[in-house]
Design a protein around this motif. Structure first.
Motif, PDB file in Angstrom:
ATOM      1  N   SER A   9      34.272  25.847  54.539  1.00 21.69           N
ATOM      2  CA  SER A   9      33.834  25.512  55.889  1.00 21.69           C
ATOM      3  C   SER A   9      32.318  25.599  55.938  1.00 21.69           C
ATOM      4  O   SER A   9      31.695  26.375  55.192  1.00 21.69           O
ATOM      5  CB  SER A   9      34.462  26.454  56.924  1.00 21.69           C
ATOM      6  N   ALA A  10      31.724  24.792  56.819  1.00 26.08           N
ATOM      7  CA  ALA A  10      30.269  24.770  56.934  1.00 26.08           C
ATOM      8  C   ALA A  10      29.896  24.444  58.367  1.00 26.08           C
ATOM      9  O   ALA A  10      30.598  23.693  59.057  1.00 26.08           O
ATOM     10  CB  ALA A  10      29.663  23.741  55.972  1.00 26.08           C
ATOM     11  N   GLY A  11      28.796  25.006  58.824  1.00 20.99           N
ATOM     12  CA  GLY A  11      28.348  24.739  60.188  1.00 20.99           C
ATOM     13  C   GLY A  11      27.122  25.555  60.529  1.00 20.99           C
ATOM     14  O   GLY A  11      26.695  26.453  59.787  1.00 20.99           O
ATOM     15  N   THR A  12      26.554  25.231  61.689  1.00 19.27           N
ATOM     16  CA  THR A  12      25.366  25.941  62.148  1.00 19.27           C
ATOM     17  C   THR A  12      25.731  27.325  62.679  1.00 19.27           C
ATOM     18  O   THR A  12      26.850  27.552  63.150  1.00 19.27           O
ATOM     19  CB  THR A  12      24.665  25.135  63.251  1.00 19.27           C
ATOM     20  N   LEU A  13      24.783  28.227  62.617  1.00 22.99           N
ATOM     21  CA  LEU A  13      24.972  29.583  63.130  1.00 22.99           C
ATOM     22  C   LEU A  13      24.437  29.690  64.561  1.00 22.99           C
ATOM     23  O   LEU A  13      23.486  28.974  64.920  1.00 22.99           O
ATOM     24  CB  LEU A  13      24.237  30.579  62.229  1.00 22.99           C
ATOM     25  N   PRO A  14      25.037  30.553  65.391  1.00 23.78           N
ATOM     26  CA  PRO A  14      24.565  30.689  66.781  1.00 23.78           C
ATOM     27  C   PRO A  14      23.095  31.086  66.865  1.00 23.78           C
ATOM     28  O   PRO A  14      22.364  30.633  67.746  1.00 23.78           O
ATOM     29  CB  PRO A  14      25.483  31.765  67.368  1.00 23.78           C
ATOM     30  N   GLU A  15      22.678  31.940  65.954  1.00 25.46           N
ATOM     31  CA  GLU A  15      21.281  32.401  66.007  1.00 25.46           C
ATOM     32  C   GLU A  15      20.331  31.461  65.267  1.00 25.46           C
ATOM     33  O   GLU A  15      19.145  31.751  65.130  1.00 25.46           O
ATOM     34  CB  GLU A  15      21.179  33.803  65.403  1.00 25.46           C
ATOM     35  N   GLY A  16      20.845  30.324  64.782  1.00 26.66           N
ATOM     36  CA  GLY A  16      20.016  29.396  64.039  1.00 26.66           C
ATOM     37  C   GLY A  16      20.316  29.472  62.554  1.00 26.66           C
ATOM     38  O   GLY A  16      20.767  30.492  62.037  1.00 26.66           O
ATOM     39  N   GLY A  17      20.026  28.420  61.879  1.00 24.63           N
ATOM     40  CA  GLY A  17      20.327  28.385  60.455  1.00 24.63           C
ATOM     41  C   GLY A  17      21.673  27.727  60.185  1.00 24.63           C
ATOM     42  O   GLY A  17      22.311  27.152  61.080  1.00 24.63           O
ATOM     43  N   PHE A  18      22.089  27.830  58.970  1.00 26.72           N
ATOM     44  CA  PHE A  18      23.310  27.150  58.534  1.00 26.72           C
ATOM     45  C   PHE A  18      24.056  28.058  57.582  1.00 26.72           C
ATOM     46  O   PHE A  18      23.455  28.875  56.865  1.00 26.72           O
ATOM     47  CB  PHE A  18      22.937  25.835  57.832  1.00 26.72           C
ATOM     48  N   ALA A  19      25.394  27.920  57.564  1.00 25.88           N
ATOM     49  CA  ALA A  19      26.223  28.768  56.701  1.00 25.88           C
ATOM     50  C   ALA A  19      27.272  27.905  56.009  1.00 25.88           C
ATOM     51  O   ALA A  19      27.877  27.030  56.617  1.00 25.88           O
ATOM     52  CB  ALA A  19      26.896  29.879  57.503  1.00 25.88           C
ATOM     53  N   VAL A  20      27.463  28.177  54.751  1.00 21.51           N
ATOM     54  CA  VAL A  20      28.524  27.565  53.950  1.00 21.51           C
ATOM     55  C   VAL A  20      29.401  28.692  53.435  1.00 21.51           C
ATOM     56  O   VAL A  20      28.914  29.609  52.758  1.00 21.51           O
ATOM     57  CB  VAL A  20      27.960  26.739  52.778  1.00 21.51           C
ATOM     58  N   THR A  21      30.692  28.636  53.762  1.00 25.00           N
ATOM     59  CA  THR A  21      31.631  29.690  53.369  1.00 25.00           C
ATOM     60  C   THR A  21      32.781  29.070  52.595  1.00 25.00           C
ATOM     61  O   THR A  21      33.403  28.107  53.061  1.00 25.00           O
ATOM     62  CB  THR A  21      32.178  30.443  54.591  1.00 25.00           C
ATOM     63  N   ALA A  22      33.061  29.605  51.431  1.00 26.03           N
ATOM     64  CA  ALA A  22      34.155  29.109  50.588  1.00 26.03           C
ATOM     65  C   ALA A  22      35.055  30.273  50.210  1.00 26.03           C
ATOM     66  O   ALA A  22      34.578  31.360  49.853  1.00 26.03           O
ATOM     67  CB  ALA A  22      33.606  28.435  49.333  1.00 26.03           C
ATOM     68  N   GLU A  23      36.351  30.028  50.297  1.00 25.48           N
ATOM     69  CA  GLU A  23      37.357  30.991  49.836  1.00 25.48           C
ATOM     70  C   GLU A  23      38.032  30.402  48.612  1.00 25.48           C
ATOM     71  O   GLU A  23      38.654  29.338  48.683  1.00 25.48           O
ATOM     72  CB  GLU A  23      38.377  31.282  50.932  1.00 25.48           C
ATOM     73  N   LEU A  24      37.944  31.090  47.490  1.00 23.12           N
ATOM     74  CA  LEU A  24      38.463  30.593  46.227  1.00 23.12           C
ATOM     75  C   LEU A  24      39.439  31.605  45.633  1.00 23.12           C
ATOM     76  O   LEU A  24      39.279  32.820  45.824  1.00 23.12           O
ATOM     77  CB  LEU A  24      37.313  30.353  45.233  1.00 23.12           C
ATOM     78  N   PRO A  25      40.449  31.128  44.919  1.00 19.45           N
ATOM     79  CA  PRO A  25      41.391  32.075  44.289  1.00 19.45           C
ATOM     80  C   PRO A  25      40.723  32.835  43.155  1.00 19.45           C
ATOM     81  O   PRO A  25      39.991  32.261  42.347  1.00 19.45           O
ATOM     82  CB  PRO A  25      42.509  31.153  43.773  1.00 19.45           C
ATOM     83  N   ALA A  26      40.956  34.129  43.127  1.00 21.26           N
ATOM     84  CA  ALA A  26      40.395  34.990  42.081  1.00 21.26           C
ATOM     85  C   ALA A  26      41.485  35.962  41.639  1.00 21.26           C
ATOM     86  O   ALA A  26      41.592  37.073  42.175  1.00 21.26           O
ATOM     87  CB  ALA A  26      39.171  35.741  42.583  1.00 21.26           C
ATOM     88  N   PRO A  27      42.347  35.557  40.716  1.00 23.90           N
ATOM     89  CA  PRO A  27      43.458  36.427  40.301  1.00 23.90           C
ATOM     90  C   PRO A  27      42.945  37.755  39.777  1.00 23.90           C
ATOM     91  O   PRO A  27      41.919  37.812  39.083  1.00 23.90           O
ATOM     92  CB  PRO A  27      44.137  35.618  39.185  1.00 23.90           C
ATOM     93  N   PRO A  28      43.638  38.841  40.118  1.00 24.85           N
ATOM     94  CA  PRO A  28      43.198  40.159  39.615  1.00 24.85           C
ATOM     95  C   PRO A  28      43.398  40.231  38.110  1.00 24.85           C
ATOM     96  O   PRO A  28      44.265  39.558  37.543  1.00 24.85           O
ATOM     97  CB  PRO A  28      44.118  41.140  40.355  1.00 24.85           C
ATOM     98  N   PRO A  29      42.596  41.016  37.428  1.00 26.19           N
ATOM     99  CA  PRO A  29      42.756  41.145  35.964  1.00 26.19           C
ATOM    100  C   PRO A  29      44.081  41.810  35.631  1.00 26.19           C
ATOM    101  O   PRO A  29      44.596  42.637  36.401  1.00 26.19           O
ATOM    102  CB  PRO A  29      41.562  42.020  35.551  1.00 26.19           C
ATOM    103  N   PRO A  30      44.678  41.452  34.490  1.00 22.21           N
ATOM    104  CA  PRO A  30      45.952  42.082  34.127  1.00 22.21           C
ATOM    105  C   PRO A  30      45.785  43.569  33.853  1.00 22.21           C
ATOM    106  O   PRO A  30      44.750  44.022  33.338  1.00 22.21           O
ATOM    107  CB  PRO A  30      46.351  41.323  32.849  1.00 22.21           C
ATOM    108  N   ARG A  31      46.797  44.322  34.205  1.00 19.39           N
ATOM    109  CA  ARG A  31      46.746  45.771  33.994  1.00 19.39           C
ATOM    110  C   ARG A  31      46.913  46.087  32.523  1.00 19.39           C
ATOM    111  O   ARG A  31      47.704  45.482  31.807  1.00 19.39           O
ATOM    112  CB  ARG A  31      47.855  46.469  34.802  1.00 19.39           C
ATOM    113  N   GLU A  32      46.137  47.065  32.106  1.00 18.45           N
ATOM    114  CA  GLU A  32      46.248  47.489  30.692  1.00 18.45           C
ATOM    115  C   GLU A  32      47.497  48.357  30.522  1.00 18.45           C
ATOM    116  O   GLU A  32      47.781  49.242  31.323  1.00 18.45           O
ATOM    117  CB  GLU A  32      45.007  48.278  30.281  1.00 18.45           C
ATOM    118  N   GLN A  33      48.203  48.078  29.438  1.00 19.09           N
ATOM    119  CA  GLN A  33      49.415  48.859  29.148  1.00 19.09           C
ATOM    120  C   GLN A  33      49.020  50.153  28.426  1.00 19.09           C
ATOM    121  O   GLN A  33      48.178  50.132  27.520  1.00 19.09           O
ATOM    122  CB  GLN A  33      50.366  48.044  28.268  1.00 19.09           C
ATOM    123  N   SER A  34      49.589  51.218  28.888  1.00 15.04           N
ATOM    124  CA  SER A  34      49.278  52.505  28.259  1.00 15.04           C
ATOM    125  C   SER A  34      50.102  52.703  27.007  1.00 15.04           C
ATOM    126  O   SER A  34      51.152  52.122  26.851  1.00 15.04           O
ATOM    127  CB  SER A  34      49.581  53.641  29.255  1.00 15.04           C
TER     128      SER A  34
END
Length: 393
Positions: free
Chosen positions: A368-393
């Motif tokens: 999403s992207a758009g102007t900010l109320p106080e001025g300026g501009f913002a670009v926000t992205a949500e991307l998948p980031a899988p958690p690292p695999p758990r180490e086996q003990s």
């Protein structure tokens, strides 16, 4: 030889049809010697039955009706029920079963039996067993119906297979065209990001160096050094991107290609923009971790394009890059203060934002992207980031 005969039959259909009907007439008329009325009395029936076969392809029901009536009359006149005497009606029933639905074929089969079998039983002869007069016609008349139905089913199956093969071929061609179009879009997006970023950055660096050339020559020299690095980086990335177009046989230079950039090169990107007069602050919340290559490239390109837009469309002096790592998501935000120059209207326009949205969507995220109320501009992205695999003990 068989193929030669088939070609001759295809080129002389009327001659072949005439020969076939004459053969059927000769075989059928020969059966009329087995009767009290004699051979001559049965010839009109043989001729009528042979003539009834003429329209069997265009009007198969009429052909069955004519030949069945001829067979019933022949049996009623005292001629013996032989399979060859029934040959015209057998041929007509076969043609009917091939060309019409199964229900119609069996209905005409029942009609034929209703004409022939009662005539054979009502006008029975002492020299022919009743089994031959009743069971025999039922069996012989059923054979062409079964054979014609099987041929019709086989033809329908082959037609269906041919249709599916054509559909599969069309689908493969459409899928190939779709893949080519997607690849062209992907390469075009890479070229846009590389060229737009480095050209905008080089332009900003050159403008800053020109401004400082007289008053601060040392700073101008330093910026020109950064400009050399910017153009060199642009050439390397262009080479890597154009390398995607190489054919497999041209892969001898594949070792020269650089790996795709990721967030690990974020300090280098921040330094490059700093030399152009844009102070970039990077903050990270959560535990930074490695991302899948596609997501890593998408995150880097979004930050790169967002910062490029800041230098192209505003005179903002600062920009903030915020990376927030959650359990399975990475949220990155790029903001600026807008500067003194207003943004052009329509924040959704331009290929930059379109390309960023396409990248985020392709990676399984959203932007999403758009102007900010106080001025300026913002670009926000949500991307998948899988958690690292758990180490086996």
């Amino acid at each position: 030889m068989l193929s030669s005969c088939r070609r001759y039959a295809d080129s002389h259909p009327h001659l072949v049809e005439t020969a076939f009907l004459l053969l059927v007439l000769a075989v059928t008329s020969r059966q009329y010697v087995h009767g009290d009325l004699g051979w001559w009395a049965g010839q009109p029936l043989a001729l009528a039955a042979a003539a009834g076969l003429v329209p069997r392809r265009g009007h198969p029901r009429a052909a069955v009706l004519v030949t069945a009536v001829c067979a019933a009359v022949s049996v009623a006149l005292g001629y013996l029920v032989f399979p060859l005497l029934l040959l015209p009606v057998l041929i007509a029933l076969y043609e009917l079963a091939v060309r019409t639905p199964q229900r119609t074929a069996y209905a005409c089969y029942g009609l034929t039996l209703a004409l022939v079998v009662p005539a054979a039983l009502l006008f029975e002869r002492n020299d022919q067993p009743r089994v031959d007069e009743s069971v025999g016609p039922v069996f012989w008349i059923l054979l062409p119906v079964l054979a014609g139905t099987a041929v019709r089913s086989r033809r329908a199956y082959l037609d269906a297979v041919h249709t599916r093969a054509e559909h599969a071929e069309r689908t493969r061609e459409e899928e190939a065209r779709h893949r080519v179009a997607e690849e062209r879009i992907r390469i075009a997006r890479e070229l846009h990001d590389v060229v737009a970023h480095h050209m905008a950055l080089a332009n900003a660096q050159a403008a800053t160096a020109a401004h400082l050339a007289r008053t601060h020559p040392e700073q101008a020299q330093e910026i020109l050094t950064h400009l050399t690095g910017t153009t060199g980086s642009a050439l390397r990335e262009l080479k890597a991107t154009v390398g995607l177009l190489r054919r497999p046989e041209d892969a001898d230079g594949a070792d020269d290609l650089q790996p795709p950039p990721g967030l690990a090169r974020l300090p280098e990107l921040v330094s490059a923009f700093g030399s152009a007069g844009l102070h970039v602050t990077v903050t990270v919340r959560g535990t930074r971790r490695s991302l899948p290559p596609g997501v890593d490239l998408t995150a880097f390109r979004i930050v790169q394009e967002a910062l490029t837009n800041v230098t192209k469309h505003t005179d903002a002096g600062t920009a903030d890059v915020h990376l927030a790592y959650a359990h399975d998501r990475l949220t990155l935000t790029v903001t600026d203060d807008g500067g003194a120059t207003p943004r052009p209207p329509g924040p959704g326009g331009g290929y930059g934002l379109i390309g960023m949205r396409e990248r985020a969507r392709t990676s399984g995220g959203r932007l999403s992207a758009g102007t900010l109320p106080e001025g300026g501009f913002a670009v926000t992205a949500e991307l998948p980031a899988p958690p690292p695999p758990r180490e086996q003990s």
